[in-house]
Design an enzyme around this catalytic site. Structure first.
Site, short mmCIF file in Angstrom:
data_model
loop_
_atom_site.label_atom_id
_atom_site.label_comp_id
_atom_site.label_asym_id
_atom_site.label_seq_id
_atom_site.Cartn_x
_atom_site.Cartn_y
_atom_site.Cartn_z
N GLU A 1 48.42 10.88 -57.56
CA GLU A 1 49.62 10.08 -57.41
C GLU A 1 49.54 8.91 -56.60
O GLU A 1 50.43 9.04 -55.52
CB GLU A 1 50.90 10.98 -57.54
CG GLU A 1 51.00 11.69 -58.96
CD GLU A 1 52.39 12.50 -58.80
OE1 GLU A 1 52.67 12.97 -59.91
OE2 GLU A 1 53.17 12.47 -57.82
N GLU B 1 49.50 16.49 -65.47
CA GLU B 1 50.65 17.26 -65.23
C GLU B 1 51.86 16.72 -66.37
O GLU B 1 52.04 15.66 -66.60
CB GLU B 1 51.24 16.92 -63.85
CG GLU B 1 50.57 17.56 -62.78
CD GLU B 1 51.11 17.21 -61.35
OE1 GLU B 1 52.35 16.89 -61.37
OE2 GLU B 1 50.56 16.98 -60.52
N ARG C 1 43.10 23.14 -63.22
CA ARG C 1 43.05 21.99 -62.22
C ARG C 1 43.77 22.24 -61.00
O ARG C 1 45.05 23.07 -60.91
CB ARG C 1 43.87 20.75 -62.74
CG ARG C 1 44.06 19.45 -61.85
CD ARG C 1 44.88 18.53 -62.56
NE ARG C 1 45.03 17.57 -61.46
CZ ARG C 1 46.16 17.10 -61.01
NH1 ARG C 1 47.37 17.49 -61.41
NH2 ARG C 1 46.24 16.03 -60.02
N TYR D 1 56.75 13.16 -66.65
CA TYR D 1 57.63 14.19 -66.84
C TYR D 1 59.06 13.81 -67.53
O TYR D 1 59.61 14.23 -68.57
CB TYR D 1 58.17 14.80 -65.44
CG TYR D 1 57.26 15.64 -64.83
CD1 TYR D 1 57.16 16.90 -65.06
CD2 TYR D 1 56.29 14.97 -63.90
CE1 TYR D 1 56.02 17.64 -64.23
CE2 TYR D 1 55.37 15.66 -63.19
CZ TYR D 1 55.14 17.06 -63.41
OH TYR D 1 54.41 17.84 -62.79
N GLN E 1 50.76 24.05 -52.29
CA GLN E 1 51.77 24.43 -52.82
C GLN E 1 51.44 25.97 -53.50
O GLN E 1 52.28 26.80 -53.70
CB GLN E 1 52.05 23.81 -54.23
CG GLN E 1 52.49 22.35 -54.00
CD GLN E 1 52.75 21.38 -55.14
OE1 GLN E 1 51.95 20.64 -55.46
NE2 GLN E 1 53.72 21.47 -55.92
N HIS F 1 45.78 15.86 -52.75
CA HIS F 1 46.93 15.98 -53.45
C HIS F 1 48.23 15.97 -52.37
O HIS F 1 48.67 16.87 -51.68
CB HIS F 1 47.09 17.30 -54.28
CG HIS F 1 48.07 17.50 -55.01
ND1 HIS F 1 47.90 17.53 -56.43
CD2 HIS F 1 49.37 17.50 -54.84
CE1 HIS F 1 49.12 17.53 -56.89
NE2 HIS F 1 50.11 17.55 -56.22
N ASN G 1 50.35 11.97 -64.95
CA ASN G 1 51.42 12.94 -64.65
C ASN G 1 52.70 12.17 -65.27
O ASN G 1 53.10 11.10 -64.72
CB ASN G 1 51.65 13.08 -63.10
CG ASN G 1 50.43 13.99 -62.41
OD1 ASN G 1 49.48 14.35 -63.09
ND2 ASN G 1 50.43 14.03 -61.30
#
Length: 493
Positions: free
Chosen positions: A189, A397, A99, A332, A44, A143, A330
């Protein structure tokens, strides 16, 4: 059409927990040694996809096949060449830690065997740059991306052969970087990889089968997600065993795994919906946490998945059990769960149908911003505390999405961070063993669900500027103020 994942993929937290109530707080309210940071991942952020010996990873193939609307991470925001500039920004912001992930394709281009000296040099340079400026590196080994050559050779996570190759890759990292790294995360994840990569086909390698996924040319949504989850657990345990047996006593580091958590609640107070949330928890938390804590899969997963779920041998169970020093989280958004036990009568079932639930959830791909429900963060942390013995936790995250635009006044992101960091503090005050918080993401990067259309960064990146100029947003200034001891006010819930 919105993916079934966002309606059905779920982690249960069916605890009634208080909403964060303090009106003001500062970082001094957190325990001594609590780590605040921010993060990105290799594909990313790095760019330089075709430079210095890096081979294609599964994300390169997926993106270049047009799955991201023509957008790729070939250049992204070019941290490969601009890491010194980015570390300087981290220092100015006041981060304790950064990270990031290692690109397996950059370090070992053939997936196994010779190490790429240019890749090794890059990560040594990045690590040394961080440490020399007082920034603690936290490394994720995997990742969502492995060398495409392993996918071509034996099907990647579909084969047990990846356990050996992943362990060998991990050993290179431990050997070459471990003298300076205190925190290792094996996989990011792993509870998302089976459903998104092998059931829905919405992440690489893009495998699925009708009627569960769309536009997949191969796959088996009923069987492959369970096989992949099993191999991931074996690979994780193997890498942890290697680290503990040969490196940890000398390097004095810690190693763990990361999970994606929704904050959830039953749609109604009915017995059916409450049981449905518990069942969902068994699949999306317990599928990984119960083997890690108890050495076996949850009974409801065994019962509903049947023979599609592989079994651990006694030796494997022993190796998986206890194979973590911490759990990365993580988080959200929050969702609601409704019972759908009828799905257990369907002729064809996948992992989601085996959960026998329905979901009411935000559209995480297209939302202009996420609803602000900080209770979900606290509920997730409370659940891990109560159900799994209060493990050490690092929030890896957490962040607010927005349109990728020139607007630097991201007040919604500021309000989100104020509320969610406050919720973490409340969970700690209630006994959660949470020891760190990382925002996602430090920069606007290539997002794995939306390319460059959406962003989470504290720093805007001008994609039209040849130099990819970094510009601080309001959120970067707010986070810096907080990290340097400023008092902040938690917004109303």
């Amino acid at each position: 059409m919105m993916s079934r994942f966002f309606y059905l993929l779920i982690l249960l937290v069916n605890l009634a927990v208080p909403i964060f109530s303090a009106s003001e707080y500062s970082r001094d309210d957190f325990p001594p040694g609590f780590i605040f940071g921010s993060g990105t991942s290799a594909y990313q952020v790095e760019g330089a996809a075709n430079e210095d010996g890096r081979s294609p990873g599964i994300w390169d193939i997926y993106a270049h096949a047009g799955k991201m609307g023509g957008e790729t991470g070939d250049v992204s925001v070019d941290q490969y060449h601009k890491y010194k500039e980015d570390v300087k920004l981290m220092v100015e912001t006041g981060l304790d830690a950064y990270r990031f992930s290692i690109s397996w394709s950059r370090l070992i281009p053939n997936g196994r065997g010779p190490v790429n000296p240019k890749g090794l040099q890059y990560y040594n340079n990045l690590i040394n740059e961080l440490i020399s400026h007082g920034i603690q590196p936290h490394i994720t080994l995997y990742h969502f991306d492995h060398p495409q050559v392993l996918e071509d050779r034996y099907g990647g996570w579909l084969s047990r052969r990846i356990v050996k190759d992943f362990t060998a890759y991990a050993e290179v990292c431990f050997r070459e970087f471990g003298d300076r790294i205190l925190y290792w995360t094996t996989l990011n994840e792993p509870n998302i990889i089976p459903i998104m990569g092998y059931d829905e086909g919405l992440l690489p390698p893009g495998r699925c089968s009708p009627p569960f996924g769309i536009n997949c040319t191969k796959g088996n949504s009923s069987f492959e997600p369970y096989l992949v989850a099993h191999h991931i657990l074996l690979a994780h345990a193997s890498a942890v065993g290697l680290y503990r047996n040969h490196y940890q006593a000398k390097q004095l580091g810690f190693i763990g795994i990361n999970l994606f958590l929704f904050g959830t609640s039953p749609l109604t107070n009915s017995t059916e919906d409450v049981l449905a949330t518990r069942r969902a928890n068994d699949f999306w938390v317990g599928l990984f946490m119960q083997p890690l804590v108890m050495g076996e899969y949850p009974e409801s997963v065994k019962r509903n998945a049947g023979l599609r779920l592989p079994a651990f041998t006694n030796e494997e169970s022993y190796g998986v059990k206890g194979s973590f020093d911490f759990v990365g989280v993580n988080h959200y958004v929050s969702v609601q769960i409704k019972d759908n036990s009828d799905s257990l009568n369907w002729e064809h079932r996948d992992l989601v149908a085996d959960m026998a639930i329905e979901m009411i959830a935000p559209d995480m791909t297209n939302a202009s911003e996420y609803p602000r429900n900080p209770w979900g963060m606290q509920a997730a942390l409370e659940y891990l505390k109560e159900e799994y013995g209060n493990p050490v936790i690092y929030i890896h995250e957490n962040g607010q999405v927005s349109e990728h635009s020139w607007s630097l006044n991201d007040s919604s992101r500021v309000e989100y961070m104020q509320a969610y960091i406050g919720s973490v503090l409340d969970a700690i005050r209630n006994g959660s063993n949470t020891r760190g918080y990382f925002t996602w993401s430090f920069l606007d990067v290539f997002e794995l669900l939306s390319g460059y259309k959406k962003c989470f960064g504290l720093y805007h990146v001008d994609m039209k500027d040849p130099q990819l100029k970094r510009i601080p947003k309001l959120s970067a200034n707010w986070y810096s103020h907080f990290l340097k001891g400023g008092i902040v006010t938690s917004p109303s819930k």
